[in-house]
Design a protein around this motif. Structure first.
Motif, short mmCIF file in Angstrom:
data_model
loop_
_atom_site.label_atom_id
_atom_site.label_comp_id
_atom_site.label_asym_id
_atom_site.label_seq_id
_atom_site.Cartn_x
_atom_site.Cartn_y
_atom_site.Cartn_z
N TYR A 118 15.58 41.93 -14.71
CA TYR A 118 15.48 43.00 -13.71
C TYR A 118 16.23 42.58 -12.46
CZ TYR A 118 13.69 46.28 -10.26
OH TYR A 118 13.61 47.22 -9.27
N PHE A 119 16.91 43.54 -11.86
CA PHE A 119 17.66 43.26 -10.64
C PHE A 119 17.56 44.47 -9.72
CE2 PHE A 119 21.54 44.08 -8.24
CZ PHE A 119 21.71 42.90 -7.54
N THR A 120 17.43 44.20 -8.44
CA THR A 120 17.51 45.26 -7.45
C THR A 120 18.29 44.73 -6.25
OG1 THR A 120 16.25 46.85 -6.12
CG2 THR A 120 15.34 44.63 -6.31
N GLY A 121 19.06 45.59 -5.65
CA GLY A 121 19.89 45.17 -4.52
C GLY A 121 20.17 46.35 -3.61
N ILE A 122 20.71 46.04 -2.45
CA ILE A 122 21.05 47.08 -1.48
C ILE A 122 22.52 46.99 -1.14
CG2 ILE A 122 18.73 47.19 -0.50
CD1 ILE A 122 19.73 45.46 1.80
N GLN A 123 23.09 48.13 -0.73
CA GLN A 123 24.49 48.19 -0.28
C GLN A 123 24.53 48.85 1.09
OE1 GLN A 123 24.11 50.16 -3.50
NE2 GLN A 123 23.95 48.18 -4.49
N LYS A 124 25.43 48.34 1.89
CA LYS A 124 25.61 48.90 3.22
C LYS A 124 27.07 48.76 3.60
CE LYS A 124 23.33 49.08 7.72
NZ LYS A 124 22.79 50.43 7.50
N GLN A 126 21.73 53.34 3.82
CA GLN A 126 21.64 52.17 2.95
C GLN A 126 21.51 52.59 1.50
OE1 GLN A 126 19.33 48.44 4.05
NE2 GLN A 126 17.98 49.25 2.48
N GLY A 127 22.39 52.06 0.65
CA GLY A 127 22.34 52.35 -0.78
C GLY A 127 21.45 51.37 -1.51
N LYS A 128 21.14 51.70 -2.75
CA LYS A 128 20.24 50.86 -3.54
C LYS A 128 20.69 50.84 -4.99
CE LYS A 128 15.34 50.21 -4.69
NZ LYS A 128 13.96 50.75 -4.55
N THR A 129 20.60 49.68 -5.60
CA THR A 129 20.95 49.51 -7.01
C THR A 129 19.78 48.89 -7.75
OG1 THR A 129 23.31 49.23 -6.54
CG2 THR A 129 22.53 48.41 -8.64
N GLN A 130 19.50 49.39 -8.94
CA GLN A 130 18.48 48.82 -9.80
C GLN A 130 19.01 48.72 -11.22
OE1 GLN A 130 14.15 50.03 -9.06
NE2 GLN A 130 15.26 51.82 -8.33
N SER A 131 18.70 47.63 -11.88
CA SER A 131 19.04 47.50 -13.30
C SER A 131 17.92 46.74 -14.00
CB SER A 131 20.38 46.78 -13.50
OG SER A 131 20.29 45.43 -13.11
N ALA A 132 17.64 47.14 -15.23
CA ALA A 132 16.61 46.48 -16.03
C ALA A 132 17.07 46.48 -17.49
CB ALA A 132 15.27 47.20 -15.90
N GLN A 133 16.80 45.40 -18.18
CA GLN A 133 17.18 45.30 -19.58
C GLN A 133 16.12 44.54 -20.36
OE1 GLN A 133 21.19 44.19 -20.37
NE2 GLN A 133 20.86 43.82 -22.55
N GLY A 149 20.70 52.20 -12.28
CA GLY A 149 20.67 53.29 -11.33
C GLY A 149 21.23 52.86 -9.99
N GLN A 150 22.00 53.74 -9.38
CA GLN A 150 22.59 53.43 -8.08
C GLN A 150 22.54 54.66 -7.18
OE1 GLN A 150 26.67 52.12 -8.18
NE2 GLN A 150 26.70 51.53 -6.04
N ASP A 151 21.94 54.50 -6.01
CA ASP A 151 21.97 55.52 -4.97
C ASP A 151 23.04 55.12 -3.97
OD1 ASP A 151 19.92 56.86 -6.14
OD2 ASP A 151 18.34 55.96 -4.91
N GLY A 152 23.96 56.04 -3.70
CA GLY A 152 25.08 55.72 -2.82
C GLY A 152 24.68 55.59 -1.37
N ILE A 153 25.69 55.35 -0.54
CA ILE A 153 25.44 55.09 0.88
C ILE A 153 25.58 56.33 1.75
CG2 ILE A 153 26.10 52.66 0.69
CD1 ILE A 153 28.82 53.41 1.89
N MET A 154 25.75 57.51 1.11
CA MET A 154 25.81 58.75 1.88
C MET A 154 24.40 59.30 2.10
SD MET A 154 29.06 59.33 2.36
CE MET A 154 30.68 58.97 1.67
#
Length: 652
Positions: free
Chosen positions: A236-242, A295-302, A322-327
């Protein structure tokens, strides 16, 4: 009585010896670095485990005299007798000849030392450090000569890959070959399912794939099961983008000062309108980039389940990205769900069969990210304009509370040059809010293969492979009318806002099916320990069929989500329907041969003939030959004693 005691004692000793023993330890390399994923198997059994991320392992063996076999890709296999030990720390040595490593090339694999074309392997360990929606994106910075760019950076938007630049006026995208099946699109692939990637960069390496390889070839092999107990893995991974390194925007005062100075320097006779505007009470101080970007957000699970024995091996995985963009708002999102299963079986010592199946569902909420994009509007829109209208403004509405034209009034708007005083680009916040453009696709990709070795030494192998690439798509874009009335548009649309005038819906559905059937006969043999000969001949047939239907409507009296369907648009004016289909086929015959002398001198020749249904019968065939030679200087006697040269090869 004594004999019976002896028999009982003997049985107890034997029983004690057969009790399982737990063994723990760690697997590292010569420098002490852990080897995560190293395989530990009890010799002569199917009992095995994989090392954890820190190289540690725990395994239950049948007894204290068991032998453990340790292996890891690129390292020498080591057997360790336990001799009653319960803790075993093992150091694996790097393979004494790394060039013996097999590299996947056209329809087969070759020793890395024997390659004469420009072929690069991608370090999959490095790929796993990234978390991206498109596998192509993970290639960035991994291979020399491969350029990976994105025109927008929006979640799910296409990635452009160029191998050694632009090589044709036609399609410069590389050909992807996944488990032996060619495709032009790998967005359906999950990054965690990839076992290795090989890039064929020049004509000598890629000619075996014919006309479609003009932009290079990327070979991808997906993971399979391995011998040992059933293994379950969860990642599992989660992260943020800015957004970073953004330009510093002018504030309202700086903006007006700049416009006022520009007017004064333009040699005009009229009074400076910007000087007069300084007294306006409705000026704002808006940083449009700051308002737009969030702020964007990314999640991945396998989830992986794998296992097998000497005869059959399997792997099944389920993953989500899943990825939510920065808009601002939630109209720039991307989601993908993957299911994959793989089975390989050795029916006999010579006959192998297996299949791979991948199911992928993708959903992308698209937003204007190139050309007339939201970022462009945010850079151009005047900071003196507020994001929202005042509630007392007669043009304000709860459905559309956003400003549009600068300081708009419903009457006498053009008086005093108000329309041209400030940039009239749209409000990017409003555009982000009203965007409704959803693209869905469902992909089935897989293959089934069989391989038979004819000779006892297995030097001659026949392989047949059938694959499908089936894609269904559904695109739906609704343009809701909003903004200020600038007096434009058709007579029937008078009074509507200037954005998306009139409201519209464009919807399309379609399918594309590609079937691939290839057969190869491959021969590899070493004679007198100095002559390496390999040859391959094969055929390939590819057939594609695609069809789509679409429709569009204008002027929707109701714009709620429940009414965003074709039947609710105006069915009397501007009704557009469409439908089309296409099909093509490609038949190919190909061959390749390599000769290596003393691991020093090598020559490879490839020839492929393609017959395409897209051309007339008199011009249907195209031929794609290549010849390459290599000289392994590092194996020459006059260089063997030079320590700082590990490998040196000349290719042409």
């Amino acid at each position: 009585y004594e004999k019976n005691i002896q028999k009982i004692s003997s049985r107890m000793i034997k029983a004690a010896r057969s009790v399982d023993q737990t063994v723990r330890g760690q697997v590292t390399d010569n420098e002490g670095s852990p080897l995560p994923g190293a395989t530990i198997i009890e010799k002569g059994t199917n009992n095995g485990v994989a090392a954890d991320i820190d190289g540690s392992f725990t395994i239950n063996v049948s007894g204290p005299e068991s032998v453990l076999v340790f292996s890891y890709i690129g390292f020498e296999t080591k057997e360790v007798p336990l001799n009653g030990q319960s803790t075993v720390n093992v150091v694996l040595n790097a393979s004494s000849d790394a060039l013996e490593e097999l590299v996947f090339v056209g329809y087969s694999s070759r020793k890395k030392a024997n390659l004469t074309g420009a072929v690069s392997q991608v370090e999959v360990e490095n790929l796993e450090k990234t978390r991206v929606s498109n596998v192509s994106q993970a290639l960035q910075g991994q291979v020399a000569g491969v350029q990976v760019t994105s025109s927008s950076g929006a979640p799910g938007d296409p990635i452009q890959v160029r191998i050694r630049g632009e090589g044709t006026i036609g399609n410069n995208n590389p050909l992807y070959v996944v488990d032996g099946i060619p495709t032009r699109d790998i967005t359906f692939l999950n990054q965690g399912d990839i076992m290795n990637m090989t890039v064929l960069k020049d004509a000598a390496a890629s000619a075996i794939y014919g006309s479609r390889a003009s932009g290079g070839v990327i070979l991808i092999t997906t993971k399979g099961g391995s011998e040992g107990k059933i293994s379950v893995g969860l990642d599992y991974f989660t992260g943020i983008q800015k957004a970073s390194n953004l330009p510093q925007m002018l504030n309202a005062e700086q903006y007006i000062n700049t416009l006022e100075k520009a007017w004064n320097n333009s040699d005009r006779d009229e009074p400076n309108p910007y000087t007069a505007d300084r007294a306006r009470a409705d000026f704002a101080d808006t940083d449009w980039l700051d308002e737009l970007l969030t702020q964007g957000k990314t999640q991945s699970a396998q989830l992986n389940i794998s296992g097998g024995n000497e005869k059959i091996r399997f792997l099944t995985s389920l993953s989500y990205f899943g990825q939510d963009g920065i808009m601002i708002y939630d109209n720039d999102r991307y989601k993908r769900t993957n299911f994959r299963t793989n089975i390989d079986t050795d029916l006999t010592d010579r006959l192998k069969m297996g299949f791979n199946l991948q199911l992928s569902f993708e959903k992308q909420d698209r937003i204007a990210s190139t050309g007339e994009s939201l970022v462009r509007y945010a850079l151009l829109r005047a900071p003196v304009i507020p994001v929202y209208k005042d509630e007392n403004d007669p043009t304000y509405s709860e459905r559309d509370p956003f400003t549009d034209l600068p300081f708009y009034t419903p009457t006498d708007y053009d008086v005093a040059l108000q329309r041209s005083l400030y940039e009239v680009v749209g409000n990017p916040i409003a555009q982000a809010y009203f965007t409704d453009n959803v693209q869905n696709s469902f992909t089935t990709f897989g293959n089934i293969y069989g391989e038979y070795a004819f000779l006892k030494d297995k030097s001659l192998k026949f392989r047949t492979n059938v694959g499908i690439d089936l894609n269904y798509f559904h695109n739906k874009a609704f343009g809701e009318n909003y903004g200020d009335d600038d007096g434009g548009g058709n007579a029937i649309d008078q009074g509507l806002g200037r954005q998306n005038r009139p409201s519209s819906l464009n919807e399309s559905r379609g399918e594309a099916l590609t079937v691939t059937f290839n057969n190869t006969l491959n021969y590899e043999k070493t004679f007198a320990q100095r002559h390496d000969v390999s040859a391959l001949v094969g055929t390939e047939y590819i057939e594609n069929y695609a069809s789509s239907v679409g429709g569009s409507r204008l002027r929707f009296p109701y714009t709620a989500n429940e009414f965003r369907y074709l039947d609710y648009g105006n069915n009397e004016l501007d009704v557009n329907n469409s439908g089309s289909a296409s099909e093509w086929a490609l038949f190919s015959v190909f061959g390749s041969a390599t000769y290596v002398l003393d691991q020093k001198y090598m020559i490879t020749g490839n020839l492929r003939a393609d017959a395409s249904s897209r051309f007339s019968e008199n011009n249907r065939w195209g031929y794609f030959p290549s010849v390459s030679i290599g000289w392994e200087l590092a194996n020459e006697n006059f260089l063997k004693d030079i320590d700082f040269i590990s490998d040196l090869k000349l290719r042409a």
